[in-house]
Structures are given as C-alpha cells and as structure tokens.
Design a protein around this motif. Structure first.
Motif, mmCIF file in Angstrom:
data_model
loop_
_atom_site.group_PDB
_atom_site.id
_atom_site.type_symbol
_atom_site.label_atom_id
_atom_site.label_comp_id
_atom_site.label_asym_id
_atom_site.label_seq_id
_atom_site.Cartn_x
_atom_site.Cartn_y
_atom_site.Cartn_z
ATOM 1 N N GLY A 122 0.824 -1.207 0.000
ATOM 2 C CA GLY A 122 0.000 0.000 0.000
ATOM 3 C C GLY A 122 0.854 1.250 0.000
ATOM 4 O O GLY A 122 0.590 2.201 -0.753
ATOM 5 N N ALA A 123 1.885 1.256 0.841
ATOM 6 C CA ALA A 123 2.738 2.441 0.933
ATOM 7 C C ALA A 123 3.410 2.728 -0.416
ATOM 8 O O ALA A 123 3.481 3.885 -0.850
ATOM 9 C CB ALA A 123 3.784 2.235 2.024
ATOM 10 N N PHE A 149 -3.891 7.482 7.731
ATOM 11 C CA PHE A 149 -2.779 6.524 7.667
ATOM 12 C C PHE A 149 -2.581 6.166 6.206
ATOM 13 O O PHE A 149 -3.505 5.705 5.530
ATOM 14 C CB PHE A 149 -3.064 5.257 8.485
ATOM 15 C CG PHE A 149 -1.863 4.339 8.563
ATOM 16 C CD1 PHE A 149 -0.972 4.416 9.619
ATOM 17 C CD2 PHE A 149 -1.618 3.410 7.554
ATOM 18 C CE1 PHE A 149 0.143 3.588 9.677
ATOM 19 C CE2 PHE A 149 -0.500 2.581 7.607
ATOM 20 C CZ PHE A 149 0.377 2.662 8.670
ATOM 21 N N HIS A 150 -1.348 6.377 5.719
ATOM 22 C CA HIS A 150 -1.060 6.039 4.323
ATOM 23 C C HIS A 150 0.181 5.164 4.191
ATOM 24 O O HIS A 150 0.607 4.890 3.065
ATOM 25 C CB HIS A 150 -0.922 7.306 3.487
ATOM 26 C CG HIS A 150 -2.189 8.120 3.410
ATOM 27 N ND1 HIS A 150 -3.311 7.678 2.742
ATOM 28 C CD2 HIS A 150 -2.516 9.311 3.958
ATOM 29 C CE1 HIS A 150 -4.276 8.590 2.853
ATOM 30 N NE2 HIS A 150 -3.823 9.587 3.594
ATOM 31 N N GLU A 208 -8.669 8.834 2.624
ATOM 32 C CA GLU A 208 -9.312 7.526 2.809
ATOM 33 C C GLU A 208 -10.822 7.795 2.840
ATOM 34 O O GLU A 208 -11.269 8.625 3.635
ATOM 35 C CB GLU A 208 -8.890 6.913 4.142
ATOM 36 C CG GLU A 208 -7.420 6.589 4.269
ATOM 37 C CD GLU A 208 -7.003 6.478 5.734
ATOM 38 O OE1 GLU A 208 -7.130 5.392 6.306
ATOM 39 O OE2 GLU A 208 -6.553 7.484 6.313
ATOM 40 N N ASP A 241 -7.550 6.698 -1.317
ATOM 41 C CA ASP A 241 -6.767 5.597 -0.754
ATOM 42 C C ASP A 241 -7.745 4.523 -0.295
ATOM 43 O O ASP A 241 -8.346 4.623 0.776
ATOM 44 C CB ASP A 241 -5.899 6.089 0.413
ATOM 45 C CG ASP A 241 -5.032 4.962 0.996
ATOM 46 O OD1 ASP A 241 -5.372 3.783 0.770
ATOM 47 O OD2 ASP A 241 -4.050 5.266 1.686
ATOM 48 N N GLN A 244 -7.541 0.038 2.677
ATOM 49 C CA GLN A 244 -8.262 -0.721 3.713
ATOM 50 C C GLN A 244 -9.759 -0.847 3.406
ATOM 51 O O GLN A 244 -10.412 -1.806 3.796
ATOM 52 C CB GLN A 244 -8.063 -0.053 5.081
ATOM 53 C CG GLN A 244 -8.474 -0.921 6.225
ATOM 54 C CD GLN A 244 -7.812 -0.571 7.560
ATOM 55 O OE1 GLN A 244 -8.351 -0.881 8.609
ATOM 56 N NE2 GLN A 244 -6.663 0.038 7.562
ATOM 57 N N LYS A 270 -3.810 -4.547 0.205
ATOM 58 C CA LYS A 270 -4.444 -5.439 1.181
ATOM 59 C C LYS A 270 -5.256 -6.563 0.521
ATOM 60 O O LYS A 270 -4.676 -7.485 -0.025
ATOM 61 C CB LYS A 270 -5.281 -4.619 2.171
ATOM 62 C CG LYS A 270 -4.402 -3.804 3.170
ATOM 63 C CD LYS A 270 -5.212 -3.321 4.332
ATOM 64 C CE LYS A 270 -4.438 -2.415 5.280
ATOM 65 N NZ LYS A 270 -3.602 -3.125 6.241
HETATM 66 N N1 PLP Z 1 -3.220 3.207 3.209
HETATM 67 C C1 PLP Z 1 -4.118 2.768 4.098
HETATM 68 C C2 PLP Z 1 -5.474 3.390 4.153
HETATM 69 C C3 PLP Z 1 -3.782 1.728 4.983
HETATM 70 O O1 PLP Z 1 -4.675 1.289 5.878
HETATM 71 C C4 PLP Z 1 -2.491 1.156 4.904
HETATM 72 C C5 PLP Z 1 -2.094 0.079 5.831
HETATM 73 O O2 PLP Z 1 -2.714 -0.192 6.820
HETATM 74 C C6 PLP Z 1 -1.594 1.659 3.951
HETATM 75 C C7 PLP Z 1 -1.987 2.674 3.107
HETATM 76 C C8 PLP Z 1 -0.214 1.075 3.827
HETATM 77 O O3 PLP Z 1 -0.287 -0.202 3.297
HETATM 78 P P1 PLP Z 1 0.949 -1.228 3.452
HETATM 79 O O4 PLP Z 1 0.995 -1.601 4.906
HETATM 80 O O5 PLP Z 1 0.593 -2.359 2.544
HETATM 81 O O6 PLP Z 1 2.164 -0.488 3.018
#
Ligand code: PLP
Length: 421
Positions: A122-123, A149-150, A208, A241, A244, A270
């Motif tokens: 995700g990141a 959270f990203h 989000e 985003d 989740q 995810k």
């Molecule tokens: N974006 C959101 C909304 C998330 O909930 C998350 C992880 O929980 C991420 C990005 C980051 O994803 P990753 O842990 O696969 O890097």
C-alpha cells in the motif's frame, strides 16, 4: 470442525518457545498483537502451533476479504507455481498482469478510460500515486488529513498522522505536505488555500473514504463529493486511498462508490492480493500515461503469483456476493453492539460503513484488556484509533452468521470483564 477450540492456555508452549526465538532475532519495533504463532488457516479460522483454533477478526489487517486460503486463490497459485514464479514484468511480461490491470480499470469508478500500475505494498502504491500526480500537474504540494494513515515509508509517513509509534524519531519528513481536519466543512479547504498553501501549488489531495487506522471514521454524507469538487475546481488531483476500504469491505467494491465520485487516482492493496503482497494505482489513462517509459515500476511489482491470486480473489468477491454479505455482517454487528451501549458506559461510540465497523472505548488501556480477553477466549481482533481506543473488525467476509454471533458473544463477555475490572 469448531471455529474455536482451545487446547492450551494462550499462548501455548510452542508459541511461547517461538516468541523467545523471535525476541532474539526480530527487532522489537515490529509489534506483535497476539502472543500466538500460526500453523494454518481456512475461511475465517486460524489454528496456532499448539493446535488452538481462533476466529480471525483481524484478517491480516483487512487483507482477507475473500477468506483465508480461498479455494480459487489456492488453485490459481498452484497452477502458476507449476508455470513460472518471476520474470519481472518490465523484462519479460506476462498475461496475468495485463488481465488484472484490465479488471481493475473496469472496476474503478467512472467512465473515463483508466490504466493500472502494479506494486508490492500500500505504501509503495501511495508513493507512486504522489509521484504521478506531481509529474502530471508539475506542482509540489500534497494535502492530507488529520488521523490519516497512508503507510510507513518516509513519504507516506509524512502523510500519516499519528506520531507515536509511527512518526516519532524518524524526522525529518519530506516537505510540501499539508494536513487539514477530516470530515469538517469542505469549505475549510478554500481557507487553507488562502492561509497555508496556494491552490495552484497543490498537486493532489489524498483521502481515505473511511479512515482505517485513524479509528474507522466515516465522514458526513456528501463531504467527499464536496472535497472532490473543490479539487476539480483548482486542478488538484483527488486520490482515493482504498487500501483498507476496498474490495467489498464497506458493502461496495470501493468505498468511494457510496458517493458519485470518479477519483483521478485510486490506490488499492491489502485484500486485492487475496493474501499475497500486491498493490495498485488505477487512474485516468491520460494522467497515468503522462510519465515516460522507465519512470514507474519495480522488480517485483505485479508478481505473477500475486496477479493470479488477485484475479481469483476478485472473482470470489464478485461471485460470492461479498459486497452484499458485508452489508449483512455490518448490520448483524451494529444491532448487537448498539444494544450494548446502554449496558457498558465505557462504549463511547459505534460507527462504520458496511462490514467496516468499530466501537470506541474510553481509553487505550481498556481496549488492550478487551482484545487480550478476546484472544485468550478464541477471537483475534485488532485495535485502531489515534488514541488506541477503538476495537475494529476486519474479518474475512466469508465468516458465517454463527461465527459472527460467536465472536460477538466473546466481545460481550470481554466487555463485562473489563467493565468490572
Ligand atoms: N493506506 C491505508 C489506508 C492503509 O490502511 C495502509 C495500511 O494499513 C496503507 C496505506 C499502507 O499499506 P501497506 O501496509 O501495505 O504499506
């Protein structure tokens, strides 16, 4: 086969022995929310190395909407393992990457032609969405939200809100990131353009559709539409985003579909991979194609095993009616938890969208005590919230009504114990 079967006190002797080895070999910064080690899983159930069975309401933090070892995913993985494991799509491409891109382009909201880039986490996908937005707009700034959270890489940490344990100690962060309140009147953005950063300097706004780690915060109806409208007015790209919230969790394939919005870019991960590491940026073709060959990519992004797993997981979500199931499960949860509100004053709020449901407790300490009671009695849960006081559910959407009721029974007993203590 019972969903919950506890043969030993939790953790059992094998898990304890592994925990000792783990503490020698793995940095303590990688947290461990339960003291057990897994040996196998299926559907919504996890079995640990001591033979104890639990209902899994964490789903690997929302990665298993289609279920643990979904049969179609497992079959696709076996078939792919017999063909080839890795070639790097940038060197020797393969059909499943293209097929998955076509599928995500078709699923993404709106009629504008889309293209998809595949990545590992995700990141990484969020980072790429920001790169794409900056290159396309030739603007530097990004707007994000309080309690967002990203991710945990340096750029995504700068977009993430919570200081402890995520950000503290990792400064300095990249510049030109501006944070505004979530779910507040969208007109505040216009004020931000007057007082904080000029609209014409802003490449993108990332949101989000329901905040995940921030505590399952659902914005007021119409808010996202208003925000997207302000972005459009100023030529700012709107990035959804859906890491989740995506793949049926909120009762739609993507949460943004609860409003009539076509994001310029959408980030998924995810549950996309059906249990394998995979992420995507899906966006308007004109924006996605702006940067030239070689500017985007990565060694493992869109690995063939992950692509096959994703295609099978999406098929399972569609054919299994898991969006409808998410609405049903969310209703089942809300009916019982809302009734608890009168009995347990420590419950401050019950909120969510579809199966993305949570309740907020008075403080982090009782939240931890509650999740501990739960795993000791056969239910794995994770917390959320900037203040660590939110109990959230992220179970596979294939969980049965009976399993859901069993889980709620355990939560209810845990609330009784914690409230008394
Ligand atoms: N974006 C959101 C909304 C998330 O909930 C998350 C992880 O929980 C991420 C990005 C980051 O994803 P990753 O842990 O696969 O890097």
């Amino acid at each position: 086969m019972p969903s919950i079967h506890l043969k030993t006190p939790i953790p059992g002797p094998r898990s304890r022995a592994l925990a000792d080895r783990r503490s020698q070999a793995v940095p303590r910064a990688v947290s461990q929310l339960t003291p057990i080690f897994v040996s196998r899983s299926e559907g919504a159930v996890i079995e640990d190395v001591d033979g104890n069975r639990y209902l899994d309401f964490a789903g690997g933090i929302g990665c298993l909407n289609a279920g643990h070892r979904e049969p179609g995913v497992v079959a696709a993985l076996h078939a792919q393992a017999d063909r080839f494991l890795h070639t790097c799509f940038m060197v020797t491409p393969y059909e499943s990457y293209v097929r998955l891109a076509e599928k995500l382009n078709a699923l993404a909201p709106g009629n504008t032609p889309k293209k998809t880039l595949l990545l590992n986490s995700g990141a990484e996908a969020v980072e790429n969405a920001i790169k794409i937005a900056r290159a396309y707009t030739r603007r530097p700034a990004v707007i994000c939200f309080e309690d967002a959270f990203h991710g945990r890489t340096l750029l995504t940490l700068s977009l993430t809100s919570k200081t402890h344990p995520y950000k503290a100690g990792f400064e300095p962060f990249p510049s030109d990131i501006y944070r505004v309140p979530y779910g507040q009147p969208a007109a505040l953005l216009e004020d931000t353009f007057q007082r904080v950063v000029a609209a014409e300097s802003v490449a993108a706004l990332i949101a989000e559709p329901v905040q995940g780690e921030g505590g399952f915060i659902v914005p007021p109806p119409g808010w996202l539409t208003a925000v997207a409208g302000i972005c459009r007015k100023h030529g700012i790209l709107f990035i959804a985003d859906e890491v989740q919230t995506g793949f049926g969790r909120t009762g739609k394939m993507f949460a943004i579909e609860h409003e009539d919005i076509e994001p310029d870019l959408m980030v998924t991960a995810k549950s996309l991979g059906g249990g394998l590491p995979l992420a995507a940026v899906t966006g308007k073709a004109e924006i996605m194609d702006h940067t030239g060959p070689g500017a985007l990519g990565g060694t493992f992004g869109g690995n063939p095993l992950a692509c096959e797993a994703a295609l099978a997981a999406i098929q399972a979500i569609e054919n299994g009616g898991l969006c409808e199931r998410a609405m049903h499960l969310g209703g089942q949860f809300r009916r019982r938890v809302l009734a608890w509100k009168d009995r347990f004053p420590m419950i401050r709020d019950v909120r969510g969208l579809g199966a993305m449901q949570a309740f907020e407790l008075a403080d982090a300490e009782s939240t931890k005590a509650l999740t501990k009671h739960c795993y000791e009695h056969g239910l794995i849960l994770v917390t959320a919230g900037t203040y660590g006081n939110v109990v959230r559910i992220l179970m596979p959407l294939v969980v049965t009504d009976d399993q859901m009721n069993e889980a709620l029974d355990i939560m209810e007993a845990a609330l009784t114990t914690v409230e008394v203590a």
